[in-house]
Structure formats: structure tokens, C-alpha cells
Motif scaffolding. Structure first.
Motif, PDB file in Angstrom:
ATOM      1  N   GLY A  28      25.338  17.459  46.013  1.00  0.00           N
ATOM      2  CA  GLY A  28      24.427  18.334  45.331  1.00  0.00           C
ATOM      3  C   GLY A  28      23.751  17.476  44.021  1.00  0.00           C
ATOM      4  O   GLY A  28      23.219  18.083  43.388  1.00  0.00           O
ATOM      5  N   GLU A  30      21.417  15.248  42.166  1.00  0.00           N
ATOM      6  CA  GLU A  30      19.975  15.210  42.388  1.00  0.00           C
ATOM      7  C   GLU A  30      19.208  14.081  41.774  1.00  0.00           C
ATOM      8  O   GLU A  30      17.723  14.174  42.300  1.00  0.00           O
ATOM      9  N   ASN A  47      26.414  23.521  39.325  1.00  0.00           N
ATOM     10  CA  ASN A  47      27.014  22.906  40.562  1.00  0.00           C
ATOM     11  C   ASN A  47      27.963  21.916  40.679  1.00  0.00           C
ATOM     12  O   ASN A  47      28.129  21.333  41.855  1.00  0.00           O
ATOM     13  N   SER A 121      14.587  15.939  39.225  1.00  0.00           N
ATOM     14  CA  SER A 121      13.973  15.964  40.629  1.00  0.00           C
ATOM     15  C   SER A 121      14.280  14.402  41.198  1.00  0.00           C
ATOM     16  O   SER A 121      13.992  13.590  40.703  1.00  0.00           O
ATOM     17  N   TYR A 175      15.892  23.118  46.251  1.00  0.00           N
ATOM     18  CA  TYR A 175      16.031  23.289  44.830  1.00  0.00           C
ATOM     19  C   TYR A 175      15.080  23.780  44.003  1.00  0.00           C
ATOM     20  O   TYR A 175      13.966  23.156  43.918  1.00  0.00           O
TER      21      TYR A 175
END
Length: 279
Positions: A28, A30, A47, A121, A175
């Protein structure tokens, strides 16, 4: 919203940094920023799974790196912009595509300039997987084509496709922060003919595409390959990235099993990108 920074020290860095980054992406994480001593990985604090990360590093300690350690740092949302601005440098790929943030100066004379504010991102062009797909897109005639970008991250690849003449671009990410970031970056680059969706391959319906980009992780590519092929038009191109060299054969085997033909590959360090064609 708070974030976790995982400051990973590893020696030798090659190929272990790339392998560990791929594993953390599956957990997870990112966003990643590589350095001479390893890399930094970022994840929403909600997360973060401490036990899973600890188990991963314990497994890797026995795998081969001479040195491997990590430090966990909590980052408040008010400090996040300062973190990524300090890490994010402008980059030019294949001397044709310049990717920069709003606070960087423009680069005159470049064929295509993309302005992104990556926040949390993935997809600034710095990572090998993104750079490889940028090269594919620069070589591909996208004029009037319908393009799908799965796992769009910052939206940089979808934006490039739109700038290269695609008639319609669909960008999808599961996401929420990536979905919102792509909307912001599309507006920042004056892209209006892009449909941006929050979700995964389950959103794919009756619409078909000439070019599909999937720069995701190995497991997602294997799981969703059939869904990509279903919406890929005959003669269409599937560009796959996000996996290491030792996973190339299994990725290609899945594509071949779905009836796709091999059309080439690109490599950068230990990362590979495949180009497959639907007959």
C-alpha cells in the motif's frame, strides 16, 4: 491527514532497492524517493501495517543485502508539501518530454511539457516504470485514439496521451488521493477530454480502447489482464509496466494466454515494460 515516511537504508542498493520498493507497493505504499543510500517510501498513516513491514524486512535480511534497516517517521499533513517539494526534481525523458512541478521553471524548446503536483500519488516520471511508458507513448501514434490509463497515479501518462492527440482518455485509480490528484493535474495542463474515475478494473464496461496503459504492480497486472484484453480493440496496444525483470516471463505468459502477441520490450535498470498487441 497524517503520513508515514519509511526511511530505508540498504546496501548494495541494486537490485535490492527496486525489489523492496515493489514489495512495499503491494503493502500500500504510494510514493517513493530513491537516494544513494536506499530510498524513502510514503503511505497514509491509516494504511500503515507495522507488523507486515517488519516481517518484510526480516525476510529481506536473509535474502542477500549486506545492510538493511529502516526508520519510521510520522509526517503531519501540514508538512507534506515541503517533503515532496524537497524530493521532486524536474525531469526530461528521451529529450522530448519534460515533467515538472508548478514551482519549476519551464524548459523552452521541449516537445511536450507536463506540469504535475504529485502530492502522495505515484508517477512523477522519475521511477523507471513510469519513464519506460513515457518512452512508449512518445513513439506511439495516438492521434484520434481512445486511451485507457489503469492505475493513473498523478495522471502523468494519461495527460501525455491527451497532449499527443488522443481523442479521448480514461484514467482510473483505486486510491482516492490519486483520483483527486489526477483531476487537479488534468486541469493544470488544460486537459478537458479526459474521464477520470475512482475505482479499479471492475469499472470497465462496454467501452473499448485502442491503447491501454497499465503501470501497476505484478499481482494486479496478473489479476486484471483478462479485463484489459476484453476492452482492448483488435489491433490495439497494451503497454504493461511496474514489474521487475524476473517477473517478465510470467507477465508475458499471462498475456499470451489471453491471446496477445509480443511486440517489444524496454528495460531500465532491473525494470521491464512490455508492449503487447491484440490480433
Amino acid at each position: 491527514m497524517n503520513y508515514i515516511e519509511l526511511n530505508c537504508q540498504i546496501s548494495p542498493t541494486e537490485p535490492w532497492s527496486e525489489i523492496l520498493i515493489a514489495e512495499l507497493a503491494d503493502l500500500g505504499f504510494e510514493s517513493f524517493s530513491e537516494n544513494d543510500n536506499g530510498f524513502k517510501a510514503y503511505i497514509n498513516a491509516c494504511n500503515y501495517r507495522a507488523k507486515a513491514v517488519k516481517a518484510l524486512f526480516e525476510r529481506f535480511k536473509d535474502a542477500g543485502p549486506g545492510k538493511l534497516s529502516f526508520e519510521v517517521i510520522k509526517i503531519g499533513s501540514r508538512n507534506w508539501n515541503a517533503v515532496w517539494e524537497s524530493n521532486f526534481q524536474a525531469i526530461t525523458i528521451a529529450d522530448r518530454c519534460h515533467i515538472r512541478a508548478p514551482f519549476h521553471k519551464p524548459k523552452p524548446g521541449v516537445e511536450c511539457e507536463i506540469i504535475i503536483e504529485p502530492k502522495m500519488s505515484f508517477g512523477t516520471g522519475h521511477h523507471e516504470t513510469t519513464a519506460l511508458v513515457v518512452e512508449w507513448l512518445l513513439e506511439t501514434d495516438l492521434q484520434g485514439k481512445r486511451v485507457l490509463d489503469m492505475g493513473c497515479g498523478t495522471g502523468v501518462l494519461a495527460i501525455l496521451a491527451a497532449k499527443k492527440g488522443a481523442s479521448h482518455v480514461t484514467a482510473i485509480d483505486n486510491y482516492l488521493f490519486a483520483y483527486e490528484n489526477t483531476i487537479e493535474n488534468a486541469e493544470r495542463n488544460n486537459i478537458s477530454h479526459m474521464r477520470i474515475l475512482h475505482g479499479d478494473a471492475g469499472l470497465l464496461g462496454d467501452e473499448s480502447f485502442d491503447v491501454i496503459i497499465a503501470n501497476i504492480t505484478r499481482n494486479v497486472l496478473l489479476e486484471d489482464m483478462a479485463a484489459y484484453v476484453k476492452v482492448l480493440r483488435p489491433g490495439g496496444t497494451l503497454l504493461l509496466s511496474g514489474f521487475l525483470a524476473f517477473d517478465k516471463d510470467i507477465i508475458f505468459a499471462e498475456g499470451a494466454g489471453q491471446g496477445l502477441d509480443y511486440a517489444g520490450e524496454k528495460t531500465l535498470k532491473d525494470w521491464v515494460s512490455l508492449k503487447l498487441i491484440k490480433p
